[in-house]
Design a protein around this motif. Structure first.
Motif, PDB file in Angstrom:
ATOM      1  N   ARG A  14       0.818  -1.217   0.000  1.00  0.00           N
ATOM      2  CA  ARG A  14       0.000   0.000   0.000  1.00  0.00           C
ATOM      3  C   ARG A  14       0.848   1.262   0.000  1.00  0.00           C
ATOM      4  O   ARG A  14       0.375   2.328  -0.350  1.00  0.00           O
ATOM      5  N   ARG A  15       2.085   1.155   0.375  1.00  0.00           N
ATOM      6  CA  ARG A  15       2.943   2.348   0.412  1.00  0.00           C
ATOM      7  C   ARG A  15       3.179   2.922  -0.991  1.00  0.00           C
ATOM      8  O   ARG A  15       3.636   4.040  -1.136  1.00  0.00           O
ATOM      9  N   TRP A  16       2.887   2.155  -2.029  1.00  0.00           N
ATOM     10  CA  TRP A  16       3.072   2.609  -3.401  1.00  0.00           C
ATOM     11  C   TRP A  16       1.843   3.342  -3.940  1.00  0.00           C
ATOM     12  O   TRP A  16       1.822   3.757  -5.091  1.00  0.00           O
ATOM     13  N   TYR A  17       0.842   3.501  -3.097  1.00  0.00           N
ATOM     14  CA  TYR A  17      -0.407   4.128  -3.523  1.00  0.00           C
ATOM     15  C   TYR A  17      -0.190   5.511  -4.147  1.00  0.00           C
ATOM     16  O   TYR A  17      -0.792   5.856  -5.148  1.00  0.00           O
ATOM     17  N   GLY A  18       0.699   6.299  -3.570  1.00  0.00           N
ATOM     18  CA  GLY A  18       0.949   7.645  -4.073  1.00  0.00           C
ATOM     19  C   GLY A  18       1.423   7.664  -5.514  1.00  0.00           C
ATOM     20  O   GLY A  18       1.130   8.606  -6.257  1.00  0.00           O
ATOM     21  N   LEU A  19       2.139   6.630  -5.919  1.00  0.00           N
ATOM     22  CA  LEU A  19       2.605   6.567  -7.301  1.00  0.00           C
ATOM     23  C   LEU A  19       1.453   6.428  -8.287  1.00  0.00           C
ATOM     24  O   LEU A  19       1.521   6.954  -9.403  1.00  0.00           O
ATOM     25  N   LEU A  20       0.409   5.707  -7.878  1.00  0.00           N
ATOM     26  CA  LEU A  20      -0.757   5.581  -8.761  1.00  0.00           C
ATOM     27  C   LEU A  20      -1.386   6.947  -9.018  1.00  0.00           C
ATOM     28  O   LEU A  20      -1.666   7.318 -10.155  1.00  0.00           O
ATOM     29  N   GLY A  22       0.087   9.798  -8.605  1.00  0.00           N
ATOM     30  CA  GLY A  22       1.072  10.607  -9.323  1.00  0.00           C
ATOM     31  C   GLY A  22       1.063  10.333 -10.813  1.00  0.00           C
ATOM     32  O   GLY A  22       1.138  11.258 -11.630  1.00  0.00           O
ATOM     33  N   ALA A  23       0.984   9.068 -11.184  1.00  0.00           N
ATOM     34  CA  ALA A  23       0.941   8.700 -12.607  1.00  0.00           C
ATOM     35  C   ALA A  23      -0.307   9.272 -13.262  1.00  0.00           C
ATOM     36  O   ALA A  23      -0.247   9.843 -14.366  1.00  0.00           O
ATOM     37  N   GLY A  25      -1.999  11.863 -12.205  1.00  0.00           N
ATOM     38  CA  GLY A  25      -1.863  13.312 -12.200  1.00  0.00           C
ATOM     39  C   GLY A  25      -0.957  13.814 -13.316  1.00  0.00           C
ATOM     40  O   GLY A  25      -1.272  14.805 -13.989  1.00  0.00           O
ATOM     41  N   ILE A  26       0.185  13.159 -13.518  1.00  0.00           N
ATOM     42  CA  ILE A  26       1.088  13.548 -14.604  1.00  0.00           C
ATOM     43  C   ILE A  26       0.389  13.376 -15.952  1.00  0.00           C
ATOM     44  O   ILE A  26       0.467  14.241 -16.829  1.00  0.00           O
ATOM     45  N   GLY A  27      -0.329  12.265 -16.096  1.00  0.00           N
ATOM     46  CA  GLY A  27      -1.100  12.062 -17.323  1.00  0.00           C
ATOM     47  C   GLY A  27      -2.129  13.162 -17.515  1.00  0.00           C
ATOM     48  O   GLY A  27      -2.328  13.659 -18.625  1.00  0.00           O
ATOM     49  N   GLY A  28      -2.798  13.565 -16.422  1.00  0.00           N
ATOM     50  CA  GLY A  28      -3.808  14.618 -16.494  1.00  0.00           C
ATOM     51  C   GLY A  28      -3.223  15.952 -16.928  1.00  0.00           C
ATOM     52  O   GLY A  28      -3.812  16.677 -17.747  1.00  0.00           O
ATOM     53  N   ILE A  29      -2.048  16.292 -16.389  1.00  0.00           N
ATOM     54  CA  ILE A  29      -1.388  17.547 -16.773  1.00  0.00           C
ATOM     55  C   ILE A  29      -1.014  17.512 -18.252  1.00  0.00           C
ATOM     56  O   ILE A  29      -1.265  18.462 -18.995  1.00  0.00           O
ATOM     57  N   LEU A  30      -0.423  16.408 -18.682  1.00  0.00           N
ATOM     58  CA  LEU A  30      -0.040  16.287 -20.099  1.00  0.00           C
ATOM     59  C   LEU A  30      -1.266  16.316 -21.017  1.00  0.00           C
ATOM     60  O   LEU A  30      -1.242  16.921 -22.085  1.00  0.00           O
ATOM     61  N   GLY A  31      -2.359  15.665 -20.580  1.00  0.00           N
ATOM     62  CA  GLY A  31      -3.596  15.688 -21.360  1.00  0.00           C
ATOM     63  C   GLY A  31      -4.174  17.086 -21.462  1.00  0.00           C
ATOM     64  O   GLY A  31      -4.629  17.506 -22.528  1.00  0.00           O
ATOM     65  N   ALA A  32      -4.143  17.834 -20.354  1.00  0.00           N
ATOM     66  CA  ALA A  32      -4.646  19.211 -20.373  1.00  0.00           C
ATOM     67  C   ALA A  32      -3.814  20.075 -21.301  1.00  0.00           C
ATOM     68  O   ALA A  32      -4.342  20.921 -22.030  1.00  0.00           O
ATOM     69  N   LEU A  72       0.459   1.514 -13.499  1.00  0.00           N
ATOM     70  CA  LEU A  72       0.925   2.904 -13.569  1.00  0.00           C
ATOM     71  C   LEU A  72       0.763   3.460 -14.977  1.00  0.00           C
ATOM     72  O   LEU A  72       0.301   4.590 -15.158  1.00  0.00           O
ATOM     73  N   VAL A  73       1.127   2.677 -15.967  1.00  0.00           N
ATOM     74  CA  VAL A  73       1.024   3.121 -17.358  1.00  0.00           C
ATOM     75  C   VAL A  73      -0.440   3.338 -17.746  1.00  0.00           C
ATOM     76  O   VAL A  73      -0.795   4.363 -18.342  1.00  0.00           O
ATOM     77  N   VAL A  74      -1.297   2.398 -17.388  1.00  0.00           N
ATOM     78  CA  VAL A  74      -2.719   2.519 -17.724  1.00  0.00           C
ATOM     79  C   VAL A  74      -3.328   3.744 -17.049  1.00  0.00           C
ATOM     80  O   VAL A  74      -4.076   4.502 -17.673  1.00  0.00           O
ATOM     81  N   LEU A  75      -2.994   3.969 -15.770  1.00  0.00           N
ATOM     82  CA  LEU A  75      -3.537   5.142 -15.076  1.00  0.00           C
ATOM     83  C   LEU A  75      -2.993   6.444 -15.653  1.00  0.00           C
ATOM     84  O   LEU A  75      -3.706   7.448 -15.690  1.00  0.00           O
ATOM     85  N   ALA A  76      -1.749   6.446 -16.104  1.00  0.00           N
ATOM     86  CA  ALA A  76      -1.210   7.647 -16.733  1.00  0.00           C
ATOM     87  C   ALA A  76      -1.981   7.958 -18.015  1.00  0.00           C
ATOM     88  O   ALA A  76      -2.327   9.117 -18.277  1.00  0.00           O
ATOM     89  N   PHE A  77      -2.266   6.938 -18.809  1.00  0.00           N
ATOM     90  CA  PHE A  77      -3.057   7.150 -20.029  1.00  0.00           C
ATOM     91  C   PHE A  77      -4.481   7.589 -19.685  1.00  0.00           C
ATOM     92  O   PHE A  77      -5.041   8.466 -20.350  1.00  0.00           O
ATOM     93  N   ALA A  78      -5.074   6.997 -18.655  1.00  0.00           N
ATOM     94  CA  ALA A  78      -6.416   7.412 -18.235  1.00  0.00           C
ATOM     95  C   ALA A  78      -6.396   8.870 -17.786  1.00  0.00           C
ATOM     96  O   ALA A  78      -7.293   9.647 -18.134  1.00  0.00           O
ATOM     97  N   GLY A  79      -5.379   9.247 -17.028  1.00  0.00           N
ATOM     98  CA  GLY A  79      -5.248  10.641 -16.608  1.00  0.00           C
ATOM     99  C   GLY A  79      -5.112  11.580 -17.794  1.00  0.00           C
ATOM    100  O   GLY A  79      -5.680  12.675 -17.812  1.00  0.00           O
TER     101      GLY A  79
END
Length: 189
Positions: A14-20, A22-23, A25-32, A72-79
């Motif tokens: 669960r300590r890796w939750y923040g990376l999800l 983050g991925a 969020g970075i995807g969201g910024i790039l998408g915007a 992480l990759v899938v969530l970045a694309f979703a973001g």
């Protein structure tokens, strides 16, 4: 629910939750950032409904993920897709809303979005801790548990929303172009 989803991924703490987040969020910024460029090439209405469909499919894929790196990759694309959709929504609202109603529409839309977010988290949490708590169903060779089912249903709701938006947005575009054509003809007469 996403934190609990991590425990179902292979060798993931669960300590890796923040990376999800983050991925995503970075995807969201790039998408915007990419949304303006894309909206110049693809109609914003099409970006909206197609974005909902693609995001829904990505959420369903994420629901079935067992590898953290792939998630992480899938969530970045979703973001990325959500970032695009979030950027095209205000111009679509502005074009569809009469000038004298803009303040009222935006005053209602923003709180409704916030309440919907809170309600969705509450419903997902309730389902995960009650009715779906010990869910274990095998269908067509696939095993479905509590959290992947919740995410898959959310993804399917996105897809349904995108599909439901296609026709009204096309009709609104056609009626608007017919109005514009008749205005042009009346000015030439």
């Amino acid at each position: 629910v996403d934190v609990c989803r991590l425990t179902w991924m292979k060798n993931t703490s669960r300590r890796w939750y923040g990376l999800l987040g983050g991925a995503e969020g970075i995807g969201g910024i790039l998408g915007a950032l990419a949304a303006g460029w894309m909206a110049a090439r693809i109609a914003p209405k099409r970006l909206f409904w197609a974005g909902l469909i693609v995001c829904g499919v990505l959420i369903v894929i994420y629901a079935r993920m067992e590898e953290f790196a792939a998630a992480l990759v899938v969530l970045a694309f979703a973001g990325f897709v959500v970032g695009i959709v979030n950027v095209v929504i205000p111009p679509l609202l502005l074009s569809a809303t009469p000038q004298d109603m803009l303040g009222r529409v935006f005053a209602v839309i923003n709180p409704v979005q916030q309440v919907a977010g809170i309600v969705s988290v509450a419903v997902a949490g309730f389902l995960a801790s009650t009715w779906l708590r010990h869910m274990h169903v095998v269908a067509a060779g696939l095993t479905f548990g509590t959290y992947d089912t919740i995410f898959a249903v959310c993804g399917l709701l996105f897809v349904a929303g995108g599909l439901a938006a296609i026709r009204p947005m096309r009709e609104a575009g056609e009626s608007r172009s017919e109005e514009h054509t008749s205005e042009l003809q009346s000015h030439h007469d």
